[in-house]
Design a protein around this motif. Structure first.
Motif, PDB file in Angstrom:
ATOM      1  N   GLN A  73       0.839  -1.198   0.000  1.00  0.00           N
ATOM      2  CA  GLN A  73       0.000   0.000   0.000  1.00  0.00           C
ATOM      3  C   GLN A  73       0.883   1.261   0.000  1.00  0.00           C
ATOM      4  O   GLN A  73       2.091   1.183   0.127  1.00  0.00           O
ATOM      5  N   GLY A  74       0.255   2.410  -0.158  1.00  0.00           N
ATOM      6  CA  GLY A  74       0.997   3.669  -0.009  1.00  0.00           C
ATOM      7  C   GLY A  74       1.527   4.258  -1.303  1.00  0.00           C
ATOM      8  O   GLY A  74       2.228   5.273  -1.268  1.00  0.00           O
ATOM      9  N   LEU A  78       5.313   5.978  -0.886  1.00  0.00           N
ATOM     10  CA  LEU A  78       5.840   5.163   0.206  1.00  0.00           C
ATOM     11  C   LEU A  78       7.113   4.442  -0.259  1.00  0.00           C
ATOM     12  O   LEU A  78       8.019   4.205   0.532  1.00  0.00           O
ATOM     13  N   LEU A 217      18.044  -0.729  10.841  1.00  0.00           N
ATOM     14  CA  LEU A 217      16.911  -1.530  11.307  1.00  0.00           C
ATOM     15  C   LEU A 217      15.630  -0.828  10.874  1.00  0.00           C
ATOM     16  O   LEU A 217      15.442   0.358  11.124  1.00  0.00           O
ATOM     17  N   VAL A 218      14.769  -1.552  10.222  1.00  0.00           N
ATOM     18  CA  VAL A 218      13.515  -0.984   9.722  1.00  0.00           C
ATOM     19  C   VAL A 218      12.377  -1.863  10.223  1.00  0.00           C
ATOM     20  O   VAL A 218      12.462  -3.085  10.118  1.00  0.00           O
ATOM     21  N   PRO A 219      11.306  -1.270  10.783  1.00  0.00           N
ATOM     22  CA  PRO A 219      10.220  -2.133  11.274  1.00  0.00           C
ATOM     23  C   PRO A 219       9.577  -2.925  10.136  1.00  0.00           C
ATOM     24  O   PRO A 219       9.586  -2.495   8.985  1.00  0.00           O
ATOM     25  N   PRO A 220       9.035  -4.107  10.456  1.00  0.00           N
ATOM     26  CA  PRO A 220       8.589  -5.044   9.420  1.00  0.00           C
ATOM     27  C   PRO A 220       7.730  -4.435   8.315  1.00  0.00           C
ATOM     28  O   PRO A 220       7.930  -4.724   7.128  1.00  0.00           O
ATOM     29  N   MET A 221       6.789  -3.585   8.680  1.00  0.00           N
ATOM     30  CA  MET A 221       5.861  -3.029   7.696  1.00  0.00           C
ATOM     31  C   MET A 221       6.581  -2.273   6.578  1.00  0.00           C
ATOM     32  O   MET A 221       6.088  -2.189   5.460  1.00  0.00           O
ATOM     33  N   LEU A 222       7.755  -1.713   6.897  1.00  0.00           N
ATOM     34  CA  LEU A 222       8.492  -0.882   5.939  1.00  0.00           C
ATOM     35  C   LEU A 222       9.741  -1.588   5.431  1.00  0.00           C
ATOM     36  O   LEU A 222      10.596  -0.967   4.794  1.00  0.00           O
ATOM     37  N   LEU A 234       1.780  -9.463   5.123  1.00  0.00           N
ATOM     38  CA  LEU A 234       2.294  -9.137   6.455  1.00  0.00           C
ATOM     39  C   LEU A 234       1.201  -8.424   7.243  1.00  0.00           C
ATOM     40  O   LEU A 234       1.033  -8.625   8.432  1.00  0.00           O
ATOM     41  N   ASN A 235       0.476  -7.554   6.559  1.00  0.00           N
ATOM     42  CA  ASN A 235      -0.715  -6.963   7.186  1.00  0.00           C
ATOM     43  C   ASN A 235      -1.918  -7.251   6.288  1.00  0.00           C
ATOM     44  O   ASN A 235      -1.788  -7.901   5.249  1.00  0.00           O
ATOM     45  N   THR A 236      -3.089  -6.794   6.707  1.00  0.00           N
ATOM     46  CA  THR A 236      -4.278  -7.032   5.901  1.00  0.00           C
ATOM     47  C   THR A 236      -4.103  -6.333   4.551  1.00  0.00           C
ATOM     48  O   THR A 236      -4.024  -5.113   4.485  1.00  0.00           O
ATOM     49  N   ALA A 237      -4.003  -7.138   3.514  1.00  0.00           N
ATOM     50  CA  ALA A 237      -3.748  -6.591   2.181  1.00  0.00           C
ATOM     51  C   ALA A 237      -4.976  -5.838   1.664  1.00  0.00           C
ATOM     52  O   ALA A 237      -6.093  -6.057   2.119  1.00  0.00           O
TER      53      ALA A 237
ATOM     54  N   GLN B  73      -3.231   5.215   3.742  1.00  0.00           N
ATOM     55  CA  GLN B  73      -3.062   3.819   3.348  1.00  0.00           C
ATOM     56  C   GLN B  73      -2.160   3.102   4.373  1.00  0.00           C
ATOM     57  O   GLN B  73      -1.607   3.728   5.265  1.00  0.00           O
ATOM     58  N   ARG B  77      -0.847  -1.100  10.868  1.00  0.00           N
ATOM     59  CA  ARG B  77       0.589  -1.273  11.077  1.00  0.00           C
ATOM     60  C   ARG B  77       1.400  -0.061  10.611  1.00  0.00           C
ATOM     61  O   ARG B  77       2.438   0.241  11.177  1.00  0.00           O
ATOM     62  N   TYR B 109       6.998  -2.066  17.444  1.00  0.00           N
ATOM     63  CA  TYR B 109       7.357  -1.122  16.385  1.00  0.00           C
ATOM     64  C   TYR B 109       7.981   0.141  16.983  1.00  0.00           C
ATOM     65  O   TYR B 109       8.919   0.708  16.429  1.00  0.00           O
ATOM     66  N   HIS B 112      11.808   0.864  17.767  1.00  0.00           N
ATOM     67  CA  HIS B 112      12.731   1.314  16.723  1.00  0.00           C
ATOM     68  C   HIS B 112      13.041   2.804  16.836  1.00  0.00           C
ATOM     69  O   HIS B 112      14.007   3.280  16.247  1.00  0.00           O
ATOM     70  N   MET B 221       5.182  11.936   3.281  1.00  0.00           N
ATOM     71  CA  MET B 221       4.252  10.817   3.197  1.00  0.00           C
ATOM     72  C   MET B 221       3.963  10.200   4.565  1.00  0.00           C
ATOM     73  O   MET B 221       2.895   9.648   4.804  1.00  0.00           O
TER      74      MET B 221
END
Lengths: 359, 359
Positions: A73-74, A78, A217-222, A234-237, B73, B77, B109, B112, B221
């Motif tokens: 997304q994004g 993003l 280090l980057v959190p999982p979502m990014l 990884l999240n709700t698509a 978007q 997460r 999260y 981080h 963003m």
């Protein structure tokens, strides 16, 4: 319903059969007893959508399993964040080739994360041409970023040399518009709302060796690696968005990239020829070999003529033809779902207008 | 089509009239001659959608213009990332109240970006109750984060004291399910795929004074202030997603929060009463005042009974009732679009099952 003749730069025209199929799924997806808007992102049905779409992307791009296909997304912006976040440490430099607004915005995002070198730019001439391909790209760049097609200014790279550093491409406005060697990229991405769907989803294709590069280090979502491990869920698509892109992929495959490429060339030639031979309209991009086959930008001889032609287009149900404010005039976006007939109609309206208008 | 009786935790059941309206818009939005999937995000039509949806959110929440309504978007997460990115500097600490999986992931999260203090947690008892509300919250926290409803474990805060530091709430699974004092929050957010739409959009409501807090430089963003300045169209918005959420807001307003609240209480009481009086089924949450009205989690007396009841549900077109793997058993999510009739049917199936099954 009378469909508008839609030359919007994005969100863009979609094929009617894709819209009909999407509308049907909103009422009920297959025989699930539920709407695609309600469909669980971990259901077998959605896994099938993900798997088919991944396979089609790889097939259409001619890519092996060395690449991961992600639906995120994004939008493109993003990606402007995630690329330097993941690959540009604060001790490294990345190279950006600045061929227009979106290249520039991408590099402005990157400066938050590390050093950015503008390798070449055509900003000085308001991006009315491509910059030269840089001849002395420094070794050891974290990556080199390009925009393959410049939506706002109507230029497009038709010949992209390789680079020794990983090459990353924003292909938002020309993906799947032509046959192309996608294997030269370490990562390419596209906000899908031009050739590939409706806003809310971005396609990202990454070569797996990139996951080893970790700038921080980057959190999982990014984090591309974490997203790849979870195969886009990884999240709700955005279930409906990915499904709409799958419908577009099927449509592209059924038509064939070669046919699409030939039609896109025909459409662009028809319109550029009309502009080049006009006494009222002028192309923004004079250098023919830099011209985009996707976005044709042109201006009128004076503001009155511009206004009159806009009005005439409106009368003929032609929409989305206003140029971006940084160029003015007109922009006709000729994405895959815009037909040759649409462009023929536009050219006919232009010629009739010319026959009755004094500059 | 026979619609499934859908108790999914999210993506969740949506009202049929919303689906029908959304499907119509996919074919043509109003009389624009184009699909909502093609509608420009800067068109008057989409600005109307944004404006109406912002006004409805404020009206339903009873909030003044001190708050900004954003449609972003990336789901919940991305909010787990953006909250600490924007508000938690690496010299500060934020407090997280850990009442379940989503609270815990949110705080993982946040580490981080700065120091995180777990103010209270009920992890030790597998989140079968809410933690106590912390009595000695340190002054000078960057913010305090809570999850108002814990989807996986079926607990919900029914009484939320104020805090001296800004209070931030993840309300993904209970927003607009009850009358509520939203003005105690400095920021609240919800991934919309439960009570408010289809996956791909998150609602974020921020009090404007939060924009002055800047923990670090954040690219536009991912920056709440920059997003607010552009009224949710800093980038190409998920037009269809926002429109679907607007349809849900209209549906909620037409029904009335008070009516929704009363029905939600009825639905939950009916199901909890059936579980509490059962010899085969047992509630995950024993402390009645901690129970969620949105997600009712329960287990069966043994694996055979569990399996048999799952099979019976399938025969009756009941879907989405499997519990999350960290609790097991069953979870019936009773979001706004699940009707009292749906719950009555489930309870009837449970009672028939009990009458014929030995534990």
């Amino acid at each position: 319903m009378q469909r508008k003749i839609n030359f919007n730069a994005g969100p863009a025209r979609l094929p009617l059969e894709v819209l009909e199929e999407a509308a049907k799924a909103v009422l009920e997806y297959k025989d699930t007893g539920m709407s695609i808007l309600e469909l669980p992102h971990r259901s077998k049905e959605f896994l099938d959508i993900i798997n088919e779409s991944e396979a089609l992307v790889k097939e259409l791009c001619g890519l092996s399993d060395d690449y991961e296909v992600l639906w995120l997304q994004g939008g493109g912006r993003l990606q402007f964040c995630m690329i330097p976040m993941n690959f540009l440490s604060d001790r490294d430099a990345a190279g950006y080739i600045d061929s227009g607004h979106w290249s520039e915005e991408a590099l402005e995002y990157a400066v938050h994360y590390g050093d950015v070198q503008i390798l070449e730019s055509s900003k000085e001439t308001n991006y009315d041409r491509l910059p030269d391909w840089p001849t002395d790209i420094p070794e050891q760049l974290a990556y080199v970023h390009i925009t393959t097609n410049n939506t706002i200014f109507g230029t497009q790279w038709h010949n992209i040399p390789g680079t020794s550093s990983p090459l990353i491409a924003d292909m938002s406005s020309d993906i799947f518009s032509r046959s192309h060697d996608y294997s030269k990229y370490s990562l390419f991405y596209a906000a899908v709302q031009k050739n590939l769907g409706t806003p809310g989803t971005a396609l990202v294709v990454v070569r797996k060796d990139m996951f080893k590069r970790r700038a921080r280090l980057v959190p999982p979502m990014l984090n591309y690696g974490a997203q790849a491990e979870q195969h886009s869920i990884l999240n709700t698509a955005n279930v409906f968005g990915v499904y709409t892109s799958l419908l577009m992929l099927r449509w592209i495959k059924a038509k064939g990239i070669n046919v699409i490429e030939r039609e896109n060339a025909q459409k662009a030639k028809l319109l550029y020829d009309a502009i080049d031979s006009s006494k009222l309209f002028f192309p923004h991009v004079k250098v023919k070999e830099h011209r985009s086959l996707m976005n044709v930008c042109f201006t009128a001889i004076n503001p009155e003529v511009e206004k009159a032609f806009h009005a005439l287009c409106g009368q003929h149900s032609i929409t989305g033809i206003k140029g971006h404010r940084s160029v003015g005039g007109f922009r006709a976006s000729l994405y895959n779902a815009v037909s040759l007939t649409d462009v023929e109609f536009l050219v006919r309206v232009m010629k009739e207008f010319e026959a009755t208008t004094k500059g």
